[in-house]
Design a protein around this motif. Structure first.
Motif, PDB file in Angstrom:
ATOM      1  N   THR A   1       0.847  -1.179   0.000  1.00  0.00           N
ATOM      2  CA  THR A   1       0.000   0.000   0.000  1.00  0.00           C
ATOM      3  C   THR A   1       0.887   1.236   0.000  1.00  0.00           C
ATOM      4  N   ALA A   2       0.292   2.404  -0.278  1.00  0.00           N
ATOM      5  CA  ALA A   2       1.085   3.635  -0.297  1.00  0.00           C
ATOM      6  C   ALA A   2       1.781   3.887   1.040  1.00  0.00           C
ATOM      7  N   PRO A   3       1.087   3.738   2.192  1.00  0.00           N
ATOM      8  CA  PRO A   3       1.798   3.934   3.474  1.00  0.00           C
ATOM      9  C   PRO A   3       2.949   2.948   3.667  1.00  0.00           C
ATOM     10  N   GLN A   4       2.746   1.687   3.258  1.00  0.00           N
ATOM     11  CA  GLN A   4       3.826   0.704   3.393  1.00  0.00           C
ATOM     12  C   GLN A   4       5.021   1.070   2.509  1.00  0.00           C
ATOM     13  N   LEU A   5       4.723   1.575   1.338  1.00  0.00           N
ATOM     14  CA  LEU A   5       5.786   1.949   0.412  1.00  0.00           C
ATOM     15  C   LEU A   5       6.575   3.145   0.922  1.00  0.00           C
ATOM     16  N   LEU A   6       5.878   4.143   1.430  1.00  0.00           N
ATOM     17  CA  LEU A   6       6.521   5.408   1.797  1.00  0.00           C
ATOM     18  C   LEU A   6       7.089   5.394   3.215  1.00  0.00           C
ATOM     19  N   TRP A   7       6.391   4.764   4.138  1.00  0.00           N
ATOM     20  CA  TRP A   7       6.822   4.819   5.540  1.00  0.00           C
ATOM     21  C   TRP A   7       7.905   3.783   5.790  1.00  0.00           C
ATOM     22  N   HIS A   8       9.069   4.072   5.266  1.00  0.00           N
ATOM     23  CA  HIS A   8      10.196   3.144   5.306  1.00  0.00           C
ATOM     24  C   HIS A   8      11.429   3.925   5.729  1.00  0.00           C
ATOM     25  N   ARG A   9      12.291   3.302   6.486  1.00  0.00           N
ATOM     26  CA  ARG A   9      13.405   4.041   7.096  1.00  0.00           C
ATOM     27  C   ARG A   9      14.405   4.581   6.083  1.00  0.00           C
ATOM     28  N   TYR A  10      14.403   4.062   4.862  1.00  0.00           N
ATOM     29  CA  TYR A  10      15.311   4.581   3.847  1.00  0.00           C
ATOM     30  C   TYR A  10      14.578   5.322   2.719  1.00  0.00           C
ATOM     31  N   ARG A  11      13.444   4.783   2.283  1.00  0.00           N
ATOM     32  CA  ARG A  11      12.755   5.419   1.164  1.00  0.00           C
ATOM     33  C   ARG A  11      12.209   6.798   1.535  1.00  0.00           C
ATOM     34  N   LEU A  12      11.598   6.926   2.696  1.00  0.00           N
ATOM     35  CA  LEU A  12      11.024   8.218   3.094  1.00  0.00           C
ATOM     36  C   LEU A  12      12.081   9.308   3.202  1.00  0.00           C
ATOM     37  N   PRO A  13      13.231   9.072   3.862  1.00  0.00           N
ATOM     38  CA  PRO A  13      14.266  10.114   3.890  1.00  0.00           C
ATOM     39  C   PRO A  13      14.772  10.506   2.508  1.00  0.00           C
ATOM     40  N   MET A  14      14.861   9.544   1.576  1.00  0.00           N
ATOM     41  CA  MET A  14      15.340   9.885   0.234  1.00  0.00           C
ATOM     42  C   MET A  14      14.325  10.738  -0.523  1.00  0.00           C
ATOM     43  N   ILE A  15      13.044  10.419  -0.376  1.00  0.00           N
ATOM     44  CA  ILE A  15      12.016  11.221  -1.039  1.00  0.00           C
ATOM     45  C   ILE A  15      11.974  12.622  -0.446  1.00  0.00           C
ATOM     46  N   LEU A  16      12.089  12.720   0.888  1.00  0.00           N
ATOM     47  CA  LEU A  16      12.127  14.037   1.533  1.00  0.00           C
ATOM     48  C   LEU A  16      13.367  14.815   1.104  1.00  0.00           C
ATOM     49  N   SER A  17      14.487  14.124   1.000  1.00  0.00           N
ATOM     50  CA  SER A  17      15.720  14.774   0.570  1.00  0.00           C
ATOM     51  C   SER A  17      15.575  15.336  -0.831  1.00  0.00           C
ATOM     52  N   PHE A  18      14.951  14.566  -1.722  1.00  0.00           N
ATOM     53  CA  PHE A  18      14.720  15.045  -3.086  1.00  0.00           C
ATOM     54  C   PHE A  18      13.834  16.290  -3.073  1.00  0.00           C
ATOM     55  N   ALA A  19      12.818  16.290  -2.213  1.00  0.00           N
ATOM     56  CA  ALA A  19      11.943  17.462  -2.098  1.00  0.00           C
ATOM     57  C   ALA A  19      12.728  18.681  -1.615  1.00  0.00           C
ATOM     58  N   PHE A  20      13.613  18.480  -0.640  1.00  0.00           N
ATOM     59  CA  PHE A  20      14.455  19.583  -0.166  1.00  0.00           C
ATOM     60  C   PHE A  20      15.323  20.128  -1.299  1.00  0.00           C
ATOM     61  N   CYS A  21      15.909  19.219  -2.076  1.00  0.00           N
ATOM     62  CA  CYS A  21      16.788  19.641  -3.171  1.00  0.00           C
ATOM     63  C   CYS A  21      16.025  20.438  -4.225  1.00  0.00           C
ATOM     64  N   VAL A  22      14.852  19.937  -4.631  1.00  0.00           N
ATOM     65  CA  VAL A  22      14.087  20.633  -5.665  1.00  0.00           C
ATOM     66  C   VAL A  22      13.596  21.984  -5.145  1.00  0.00           C
ATOM     67  N   THR A  23      13.245  22.046  -3.867  1.00  0.00           N
ATOM     68  CA  THR A  23      12.867  23.334  -3.272  1.00  0.00           C
ATOM     69  C   THR A  23      14.015  24.322  -3.396  1.00  0.00           C
ATOM     70  N   ALA A  24      15.225  23.847  -3.097  1.00  0.00           N
ATOM     71  CA  ALA A  24      16.414  24.699  -3.214  1.00  0.00           C
ATOM     72  C   ALA A  24      16.652  25.124  -4.651  1.00  0.00           C
ATOM     73  N   PHE A  25      16.535  24.191  -5.603  1.00  0.00           N
ATOM     74  CA  PHE A  25      16.802  24.516  -7.002  1.00  0.00           C
ATOM     75  C   PHE A  25      15.779  25.509  -7.547  1.00  0.00           C
ATOM     76  N   ALA A  26      14.514  25.344  -7.153  1.00  0.00           N
ATOM     77  CA  ALA A  26      13.479  26.281  -7.596  1.00  0.00           C
ATOM     78  C   ALA A  26      13.721  27.673  -7.033  1.00  0.00           C
ATOM     79  N   SER A  27      14.167  27.734  -5.789  1.00  0.00           N
ATOM     80  CA  SER A  27      14.450  29.035  -5.181  1.00  0.00           C
ATOM     81  C   SER A  27      15.632  29.717  -5.883  1.00  0.00           C
ATOM     82  N   VAL A  28      16.631  28.920  -6.269  1.00  0.00           N
ATOM     83  CA  VAL A  28      17.781  29.485  -6.981  1.00  0.00           C
ATOM     84  C   VAL A  28      17.351  30.040  -8.339  1.00  0.00           C
TER      85      VAL A  28
END
Length: 407
Positions: A205-232
């Motif tokens: 399920t979507a929660p099982q896929l996302l709520w994972h000790r490695y996948r969730l931090p990587m997706i959040l990290s990507f969001a942080f990066c794109v936020t930074a790139f858009a701001s630049v």
């Protein structure tokens, strides 16, 4: 430098056809945003309405991306991508032909178009793990990230040229027709529904896929990066405006993209003889953003700093793709990249909005302070992600239990 990985990729059947078709399938979608913005502005008389229309499109993409990616995992990519891609072209044609006095309907039509963006990127990145192994996988993800940087550099320029020499309406219609053709090409390279064999493994399920000790931090990290790139990107526009020459913005964006291109090609050609931690690359991106803070006194100095900061951009994003694919079961690989794309869309919208406030409140250079902090947050969130191991053909041996654990 070892170019054998690129030579092996060239010899691997289907790799460059998949990469080229994906680039051309995404090109009209990205290029259409400039004509859509001018179409909305001309109809309503102000760019504020263009922002609303663009925002509706982004929300639609964030909502639709994971749905279509999940369906591609379940039913097969060919039918999903062609059906959704053609539907996008039809809705964009409706948007282009909408009478100007009906401009209040534009956010609704734009939102529907956003929902119907074909999951080309998610399907492509999930496919790499299935057709490429060993050092070539690291190289193809670096090449993928580099191609994306080039795409985002040239697509808006193409859209702007069509607007300049024809009209916004022609630009949107052209994108609709081009997408129908290029998405069909990309889709025909995918297995048909009859050929599609669902990947082995439990359906998460979507929660099982996302709520994972490695996948969730990587997706959040990507969001942080794109936020930074858009701001630049917004910071570059503000910098050019402050210097009284808007052409500077295009030049600086291009220099930044060239830096990323060079970094991606270089890293893809380096021999993978050591463990590679993705958080270290994110730290280099943060350091590059910090360098830009002290380079805003002239266009030349900022251009040099942007080139240097760009060198780590594509390698970092490519490493994120590779790690996320390695730690996701085959049965949900397309879906997880769909969620990653949605996180990036949300981050891009937030980055542009907040960067505008930062410019007004503190000044242009503080946009790069914001970007440095965001990419540092991305690096911190990646500290516990296991490194890429050069010795294994696919997922490293110590990561195989992690993939099984996710199931």
């Amino acid at each position: 430098m070892d170019l054998s990985a690129y030579r092996d990729l060239w010899r691997t059947r289907g790799v460059f056809a998949l990469l080229a078709s994906a680039i051309f399938a995404r090109l009209p979608v990205i290029a259409s945003m400039v004509p859509v913005s001018f179409l909305a502005k001309d109809a309503a008389g102000n760019f504020g309405w263009a922002g609303i229309v663009a925002g509706a499109y982004s929300v639609g993409m964030a909502l639709g991306g994971p749905v279509w990616a999940r369906l591609a995992d379940r039913r097969g990519a060919r039918t999903v991508v062609i059906t959704v891609g053609v539907a996008w072209g039809v809705v964009m044609a409706v948007l282009a032909l909408l009478p100007s006095e009906w401009y209040r309907l534009m956010p609704v039509v734009s939102g529907i178009a956003g929902i119907l963006v074909a999951p080309v990127t998610a399907i492509q990145r999930a496919a790499w793990v299935r057709i490429v192994q060993g050092p070539r996988l690291r190289a193809v993800y670096a090449l993928d990230a580099t191609a994306a940087e080039v795409l985002f550099a040239i697509a808006p320029m193409i859209g702007a040229l069509v607007v300049s020499f024809a009209s916004p309406r022609a630009g949107v219609l052209g994108a609709a027709v081009a997408a129908a053709i290029t998405v069909w090409w990309f889709g025909m390279l995918q297995p048909s529904s009859a050929q599609h064999v669902p990947a082995k493994g439990a359906r998460l399920t979507a929660p099982q896929l996302l709520w994972h000790r490695y996948r969730l931090p990587m997706i959040l990290s990507f969001a942080f990066c794109v936020t930074a790139f858009a701001s630049v990107s917004l910071g570059i526009v503000a910098f050019a405006d402050a210097h009284g020459n808007r052409l500077i913005a295009g030049v600086l964006e291009t220099v930044w993209a060239i830096g990323s291109l060079a970094g991606g090609v270089l890293v893809g050609a380096l021999p993978a003889r050591r463990r590679s931690y993705v958080w270290r690359r994110a730290v280099l991106v943060s350091a590059g953003m910090l360098l830009c803070v002290f380079a805003t006194w002239s266009p030349v100095s900022l251009g040099i700093a942007l080139f240097l900061s760009g060198l780590a951009l594509a390698p970092t994003v490519g490493a994120l793709y590779e790690r996320l694919g390695a730690m996701t079961p085959d049965s949900v690989k397309t879906e997880v990249f769909g969620w990653m794309g949605s996180a990036g869309m949300a981050g891009g919208a937030v980055g542009s909005a907040v960067a505008g406030l930062v410019v007004e409140a503190f000044g242009v250079r503080y946009v790069w302070v914001m970007a440095a902090l965001l990419t540092l947050a991305a690096a911190i969130s990646l500290l516990h992600i296991p490194p890429h191991q050069p010795t294994d053909p696919e997922a490293p041996a110590d990561l195989q239990p992690l993939v099984q654990e996710a199931v």
